[in-house]
Design an enzyme around this catalytic site. Structure first.
Site, PDB file in Angstrom:
ATOM      1  N   TYR A 149      10.365  -8.619 -10.238  1.00 42.10           N
ATOM      2  CA  TYR A 149      11.329  -8.384  -9.167  1.00 42.10           C
ATOM      3  C   TYR A 149      11.113  -9.412  -8.076  1.00 42.10           C
ATOM      4  O   TYR A 149       9.982  -9.638  -7.643  1.00 42.10           O
ATOM      5  CB  TYR A 149      11.128  -6.970  -8.606  1.00 42.10           C
ATOM      6  CG  TYR A 149      12.087  -6.597  -7.501  1.00 42.10           C
ATOM      7  CD1 TYR A 149      13.450  -6.453  -7.751  1.00 42.10           C
ATOM      8  CD2 TYR A 149      11.625  -6.367  -6.205  1.00 42.10           C
ATOM      9  CE1 TYR A 149      14.325  -6.099  -6.730  1.00 42.10           C
ATOM     10  CE2 TYR A 149      12.497  -6.003  -5.185  1.00 42.10           C
ATOM     11  CZ  TYR A 149      13.848  -5.870  -5.452  1.00 42.10           C
ATOM     12  OH  TYR A 149      14.715  -5.511  -4.450  1.00 42.10           O
ATOM     13  N   ASP A 244       5.666 -15.749  -6.733  1.00 42.95           N
ATOM     14  CA  ASP A 244       6.153 -14.746  -5.796  1.00 42.95           C
ATOM     15  C   ASP A 244       4.983 -13.816  -5.501  1.00 42.95           C
ATOM     16  O   ASP A 244       4.675 -12.913  -6.283  1.00 42.95           O
ATOM     17  CB  ASP A 244       7.340 -13.991  -6.406  1.00 42.95           C
ATOM     18  CG  ASP A 244       7.847 -12.888  -5.475  1.00 42.95           C
ATOM     19  OD1 ASP A 244       7.214 -12.647  -4.420  1.00 42.95           O
ATOM     20  OD2 ASP A 244       8.867 -12.267  -5.817  1.00 42.95           O
ATOM     21  N   LYS A 272       5.400  -8.193   2.657  1.00 46.03           N
ATOM     22  CA  LYS A 272       4.553  -6.996   2.669  1.00 46.03           C
ATOM     23  C   LYS A 272       3.303  -7.143   3.552  1.00 46.03           C
ATOM     24  O   LYS A 272       3.414  -7.006   4.763  1.00 46.03           O
ATOM     25  CB  LYS A 272       4.240  -6.589   1.228  1.00 46.03           C
ATOM     26  CG  LYS A 272       5.561  -6.258   0.499  1.00 46.03           C
ATOM     27  CD  LYS A 272       5.467  -5.607  -0.840  1.00 46.03           C
ATOM     28  CE  LYS A 272       6.864  -5.151  -1.257  1.00 46.03           C
ATOM     29  NZ  LYS A 272       7.345  -5.613  -2.531  1.00 46.03           N
TER      30      LYS A 272
HETATM   31  C1  LIG Z   1       8.826  -6.203  -2.641  1.00 46.28           C
HETATM   32  C2  LIG Z   1       9.009  -7.481  -3.375  1.00 46.28           C
HETATM   33  C3  LIG Z   1      10.051  -8.369  -3.066  1.00 46.28           C
HETATM   34  C4  LIG Z   1      11.120  -8.033  -2.071  1.00 46.28           C
HETATM   35  O1  LIG Z   1      10.631  -7.859  -0.792  1.00 46.28           O
HETATM   36  P1  LIG Z   1      11.509  -7.007   0.280  1.00 46.28           P
HETATM   37  O2  LIG Z   1      10.721  -7.143   1.533  1.00 46.28           O
HETATM   38  O3  LIG Z   1      11.564  -5.611  -0.255  1.00 46.28           O
HETATM   39  O4  LIG Z   1      12.838  -7.631   0.354  1.00 46.28           O
HETATM   40  C5  LIG Z   1      10.090  -9.580  -3.709  1.00 46.28           C
HETATM   41  N1  LIG Z   1       9.166  -9.912  -4.624  1.00 46.28           N
HETATM   42  C6  LIG Z   1       8.153  -9.092  -4.959  1.00 46.28           C
HETATM   43  C7  LIG Z   1       7.148  -9.519  -5.956  1.00 46.28           C
HETATM   44  C8  LIG Z   1       8.055  -7.833  -4.361  1.00 46.28           C
HETATM   45  O5  LIG Z   1       7.079  -7.004  -4.719  1.00 46.28           O
END
Ligand SMILES: *Cc1c(COP(=O)(O)O)cnc(C)c1O
Length: 432
Positions: A149, A244, A272
């Site tokens: 994701y 990511d 995060k």
């Molecule tokens: C949570 C997440 C996102 C998206 O971040 P948001 O702050 O929810 O938009 C993108 N990449 C990874 C790996 C994530 O865990």
């Protein structure tokens, strides 16, 4: 352990009202309990390793607001720093020195990052990094992995993880085919598949983006040689490698998965943890690539609230707390105890399962495994997970309401919390 059946009358009332106010009653799909049944509990306040719902029930929390709460919720030093920052105003829309401070901390910590741009969410960071990959290489196609994701931007909603996987949604309506036709996918941990995509799309692939340790299809670590292989393949084909690390940054290690595994990508996204519970995302990497970002270069990306002093303060204080000696050793050892304990209990109670952890991230699948990718993860017994989730909730343990999400610990979690969690798991699994 007493088998408490919790009372959640107020939660139910509030959530029922929310259903008419917001789609599905929530502002982010994973918060709904769609895949585990029952209704979400409505939180009242959080502190350390615990959450309290509006009915006064207390839970040990393994979601940690989906990753940011690695110091435990509402850490007194973070709260104090925020109070102080608040007095000076919440947003300047102009440079502030706190941006320099957090930028330096990120650059010092994350091996690939020589220059960084702050944004307001992980989604925003991933959107921007994709534009940058394309701008820098002059190529359009990207490779992502099934079950990974990268936020909810159009071009990433192809075989995506997190809520998309949890809800079993096909790729989202509203996303133009013309956008996703440039998004190629491969199974995680499958170097041969990536190699084949590079062969079939010579000189067309801008880069490869991945969660170096997957957390959005459940917890799936990279096989030995996978990250190395991607580093070599991207270099060989003149493509960029993007980690990511929105979830893994400052969680798998202070310098993220790239520090842990010793593989340096060209670009990295963060989110995060670096916001310490406030909305922050970031992307960064090699100076020559980052110099393309406006106003230094032509690639446009902007944000009204980006780098605001409140968010920067929460990030700075959180990273300072993480720098204390022994933090990651503690997280590693405590989380391992939890993951191993859960697996042992599953085995003793006759449930095929597999479990793993790195640092403050863990997972438990109700399948014998091993789980190398999303296809493997989908072999989990989802009905059993749903019953397990409900049982744990009733024992005061709050787990992510999906088999396809990783679990998170914080340094506020104590040995006693882990023991209580394992006791609850024993009770629940013996009755599954
Ligand atoms: C949570 C997440 C996102 C998206 O971040 P948001 O702050 O929810 O938009 C993108 N990449 C990874 C790996 C994530 O865990």
């Amino acid at each position: 352990m007493v088998n408490t059946t919790i009372k959640t009358t107020k939660s139910q009332e509030i959530f029922a009202a929310a259903q008419n106010l917001m789609p599905g009653g929530v502002n982010s799909p994973v918060r709904a309990f769609k895949s585990v049944g029952g209704q979400p509990i409505v939180f009242d306040h959080v502190k350390g390793a615990y959450i309290w719902d509006v009915d006064g029930n207390q839970y040990i929390d393994y979601v940690g607001t989906w990753g940011p709460a690695i110091c435990g919720h509402a850490h007194p030093e973070v709260i104090a720093a925020l109070h102080e920052a608040l007095e000076k105003g919440t947003s300047f829309g102009a440079p502030c020195v706190l941006e320099n401070v957090l930028a330096e901390m990120v650059i010092d910590a994350v091996p690939s990052i020589e220059m960084v741009r702050f944004v307001n969410s992980g989604t925003e960071a991933c959107m921007a990094v994709l534009r940058l990959m394309r701008a820098f290489t002059g190529r359009e196609k990207i490779i992502k992995f099934e079950g990974c994701y990268h936020g909810h931007a159009d071009m990433f909603l192809v075989k995506a993880g997190s809520g998309v996987a949890t809800l079993g949604l096909p790729d989202s309506p509203g996303v133009p085919k013309s956008v996703t036709s440039s998004t190629l996918t491969a199974p995680f941990n499958d170097l041969e598949a990536v190699k084949a995509l590079f062969e079939e799309n010579r000189d067309q692939i801008a880069g490869v983006i991945l969660e170096p340790v997957v957390g959005n299809a459940g917890f799936i670590p990279p096989d030995t040689g996978f990250l190395e292989g991607l580093r070599e393949l991207t270099q060989e084909h003149g493509a960029l490698l993007v980690f990511d690390e929105v979830m893994t940054g400052f969680r798998i290690a202070y310098g993220g998965a790239q520090e842990k595994f010793g593989i340096t990508p060209d670009l990295t996204t963060l989110g995060k943890v670096i916001g310490g519970g406030l909305p922050v995302g970031a992307y960064g990497g090699r100076q020559d690539i980052m110099s393309m970002v406006a106003p230094a270069g032509p690639m446009y990306q902007a944000g009204t609230l980006s780098g605001n002093p409140l968010a920067m303060t929460a990030g700075i204080k959180t990273l300072e707390l993480l720098q204390k000696a022994g933090t990651y050793e503690y997280l590693e050892q405590m989380t391992k105890k939890l993951a191993n304990g859960l697996l042992q209990i599953a085995q003793e109670t006759g449930h095929p399962a597999c479990s793993d952890s790195i640092s403050a991230m863990f997972g438990l699948f109700f399948t014998a495994g091993p789980v190398h990718n999303y296809e493997d993860a989908k072999k989990s017994d989802l009905a059993k997970f749903a019953r397990f989730h409900r049982g744990m909730l009733e024992h005061g343990i709050y787990l992510a309401p999906s088999q396809f999400e990783a679990g998170f610990t914080s340094f506020a979690h104590t040995e006693e919390d882990i023991d209580r969690t394992l006791e609850a798991a024993k009770d629940v699994m013996s009755q599954l």
